[in-house]
Design a protein around this motif. Sequence first.
Motif, mmCIF file in Angstrom:
data_model
loop_
_atom_site.group_PDB
_atom_site.id
_atom_site.type_symbol
_atom_site.label_atom_id
_atom_site.label_comp_id
_atom_site.label_asym_id
_atom_site.label_seq_id
_atom_site.Cartn_x
_atom_site.Cartn_y
_atom_site.Cartn_z
ATOM 1 N N ARG A 1 0.837 -1.194 0.000
ATOM 2 C CA ARG A 1 0.000 0.000 0.000
ATOM 3 C C ARG A 1 0.875 1.248 0.000
ATOM 4 N NH1 ARG A 1 -5.078 1.155 2.235
ATOM 5 N NH2 ARG A 1 -5.170 -0.813 3.337
ATOM 6 N N ARG A 2 0.487 2.242 -0.823
ATOM 7 C CA ARG A 2 1.237 3.494 -0.897
ATOM 8 C C ARG A 2 1.069 4.278 0.395
ATOM 9 N NH1 ARG A 2 3.314 6.116 -5.241
ATOM 10 N NH2 ARG A 2 3.337 8.385 -5.212
ATOM 11 N N ASP B 1 0.791 7.429 3.138
ATOM 12 C CA ASP B 1 -0.096 8.586 3.191
ATOM 13 C C ASP B 1 0.720 9.882 3.174
ATOM 14 O OD1 ASP B 1 -2.209 6.882 3.413
ATOM 15 O OD2 ASP B 1 -2.304 6.992 5.598
ATOM 16 N N TYR C 1 0.629 13.835 4.794
ATOM 17 C CA TYR C 1 0.001 14.698 5.797
ATOM 18 C C TYR C 1 0.504 16.123 5.649
ATOM 19 C CZ TYR C 1 -1.075 10.255 8.044
ATOM 20 O OH TYR C 1 -1.532 9.003 8.308
ATOM 21 N N LEU D 1 -4.590 14.720 7.219
ATOM 22 C CA LEU D 1 -4.446 13.808 6.084
ATOM 23 C C LEU D 1 -4.750 14.552 4.780
ATOM 24 C CD1 LEU D 1 -4.062 10.740 5.503
ATOM 25 C CD2 LEU D 1 -6.536 10.565 5.479
ATOM 26 N N THR E 1 -4.376 9.708 0.773
ATOM 27 C CA THR E 1 -4.368 8.381 1.354
ATOM 28 C C THR E 1 -4.749 7.364 0.280
ATOM 29 O OG1 THR E 1 -5.131 7.046 3.222
ATOM 30 C CG2 THR E 1 -6.768 8.427 2.144
ATOM 31 N N THR E 2 -4.495 6.099 0.605
ATOM 32 C CA THR E 2 -4.859 5.046 -0.339
ATOM 33 C C THR E 2 -5.877 4.135 0.318
ATOM 34 O OG1 THR E 2 -2.738 5.091 -1.461
ATOM 35 C CG2 THR E 2 -3.979 3.056 -1.598
ATOM 36 N N LEU E 3 -6.979 3.932 -0.376
ATOM 37 C CA LEU E 3 -8.047 3.084 0.157
ATOM 38 C C LEU E 3 -8.217 1.871 -0.738
ATOM 39 C CD1 LEU E 3 -10.715 5.816 0.948
ATOM 40 C CD2 LEU E 3 -9.108 4.780 2.533
ATOM 41 N N PHE F 1 -6.768 8.638 -2.806
ATOM 42 C CA PHE F 1 -7.881 9.535 -2.487
ATOM 43 C C PHE F 1 -7.346 10.825 -1.881
ATOM 44 C CE2 PHE F 1 -11.206 10.781 0.722
ATOM 45 C CZ PHE F 1 -12.102 11.284 -0.203
ATOM 46 N N PRO G 1 -8.660 13.959 0.062
ATOM 47 C CA PRO G 1 -9.864 14.457 0.737
ATOM 48 C C PRO G 1 -10.187 15.917 0.415
ATOM 49 C CG PRO G 1 -8.436 13.318 2.295
ATOM 50 C CD PRO G 1 -7.662 13.449 1.019
ATOM 51 N N GLU H 1 -8.941 -1.327 7.635
ATOM 52 C CA GLU H 1 -9.426 -0.730 6.393
ATOM 53 C C GLU H 1 -10.577 0.232 6.690
ATOM 54 O OE1 GLU H 1 -7.659 -1.440 3.725
ATOM 55 O OE2 GLU H 1 -8.809 0.146 2.748
ATOM 56 N N TYR I 1 -12.149 14.530 4.684
ATOM 57 C CA TYR I 1 -13.023 15.089 3.648
ATOM 58 C C TYR I 1 -14.043 16.042 4.273
ATOM 59 C CZ TYR I 1 -16.831 15.139 0.250
ATOM 60 O OH TYR I 1 -17.824 15.533 -0.595
#
Lengths: 580, 116
Positions: free
Chosen positions: A78-79, A81, A83, A89, A92-94, A170, A172, B48, B59
């Motif tokens: 996973r990449r 995050d 800040y 944040l 981020t990667t979801l 993603f 935000p 998760e 967000y």
Amino acid sequence: MMWRHARHRAIFIDGEKRAAVCVAQSRLSFIAACFILVYLVIGARLVDLSVVQGNMLRFDLAVEQDQGALNVPKIAQRRGDVYDRNGFLVATTLKTPSLYVDPYLVLDEEALLTDLAGVIPDLDLEKAVRAVTAKNRFGWVHHSITPEQQQRILEIGDPSLGFEYEYKRFYPQSALFTHMLGYTDRDGLGLAGVERSYDDVLSAGNDVHLTMDLRLQHIVRREVSRAMSEFTAKAGAGVVMDAKTGEVLAAVSLPDFDLNDAGDATDMQKFNRLSLGVYELGSMFKIFSTAALLEQERVPMSYTFDARKPIKVGWYTINDYHAQKRILTVPEIFMHSSNIGSALMGQMVGGDNLRAFYKDLGLIDRMDFDIKEVGHILVPKAPWSDSTTMTASYGHGLSTTPVQMCAGVATIVNGGFSVRPTLVKRDQPARFKNDVRVVSEETSASMRKLLRLVVTEGTGRKADAQGYALGGKTGTAEKSVNGKYRRDKLISSFVGAFPIDDPKYVVMVMVDEPNGNKQSYGYATAGWVAAPAVSRIVSGIASVMGMPADQYDPALDISAELLPFVHDKKKKGVKKLASY
Amino acid sequence: MRYVFLKHLFVLMLVIASGASLMGVSQNVQRVEREVSRLDRAMESEKERVRILRAEWAYLNDPSRLEALATGGLMMQAPEGEDMVSKPDALPEREDGYDGRDGLLRDASLVIGGAQ
């Protein structure tokens, strides 16, 4: 029993025969025991598998369903995050589910599509119809759906639908950090900004902390975009930099785009006007040429230059936009932004010295920055002739990036120490502090007074923020279009430092091709366009950082010391239009 | 002979018993392994979920969104420098004499009246 009976009879058997029977008997019983053992094991295993394990498995499944485990399969690294400086944040990667369909199992195509359209508002119907009616066994319906949408699709309960999990980057705050943060492609490869320059760090799963402050970034973006819409400008940029460390606290380039839809962005939106775009920022260079004069020639503030007549240099004539047509002192040249005066200052410093001074400030070389999008700045080749030196002293013919300009100003006002702009937080934040001295403490102090004078008395009066001591300099430059300077296409900018007594922040706003409006009496110059935006940014920073306005005492204003050198014919208190 | 038979029987029983206990242990191991992987999965899925919530939090805290809500919904505006004071003494006294020391407002109607 057989063997007991045999043994009885064996009493009557003698010799060799008896021994042979004995061996046979024990072998038989051993084999029989083996068989019994094997069957016992098989039996036990049967009980275990059917009764014991079956029950346990049923229990496990029940628990799992109860917890609603996503059962997400593991996929690649996973990449990391990203800040902001306060730990907010910003990227981020979801793991997001993507919906696919097995057309072979679809019972009622129309009902299925109606259901899906109800769940996913932005469903690409054409693509979905193609996927559902295809002749194969797999088709994507929609990439990256939200957890709620997934739940509702599960509730539809259509056996032809399924999910595959993918990583999705993603952002935000969508467009807030566009050019400095950058974005990735669908496979998670950084394509711009920090996402690109720190790709190896991020793709190894490490987090990155920016020097930027989310709140200041928002304020700068709001005010630059306001200035742009008020003056119907083509583009704009804004920077806030820590004057001592060179940390970039906010950097906005407009127009920008939503990082979550980077694929739809136009070239105009993608262009980084902060560190990639190079601009003639005009009179702002007078900060540096004046500092060079004070540093190298040690002239007093009362020193005068003859600005009565335009200077002819070869085919070119140096003019003042708002000519005072008299002999001017150093503070007067600076506050009225006199080109003639600055040219004479440059001539006094000399071409080699001026160029070396600009080089020390990082204005001659390509900047070393935390992102790869850094423009090659345009500077006349050394050695500088007399005419080049004169024009370069008021910023004509030199192009630089807004970030470099801020770093140069920070170096001048922070006491004279060289500043290197950074975008990513280091372990030791004040890495370059007190490292290399470019100008003396005295020159820095004089420059702070001059910058304050511009705001209290000169061309930057509209930048004054009530209750805060801001010092700064306007810069209005004509844009060069196809090698010709156009009077109607301007770049209007303002760079300021505050609190000017001991600057913490360097603030810069640049507006590209502004058009005058009614409020500005048709003017589109820096004093009208960029200065008010800087003033509003200063108020914004002060409120975010909790700096009360009652700390500033006008009676102790540092520019007051320079007033004896200002001999304006105009009556005191009558404010003239702030312009170039 | 009878003694030998008993010895054999005893060994056989021992073998069966140890086999059974071995099976029991292996069962336990399997059960625990399943439990571990189940918990791993549950943790992964919980992590998760936390990530999704953090992203949602970021967000929802987007300053432009908050600003729009505060100005549009609450009729608030960004504070200016004059709205801040460096010393509490600079604040004017309240009409009802409240100095904030008890940590509670004496009369809630005053607050509501003040807000209107």
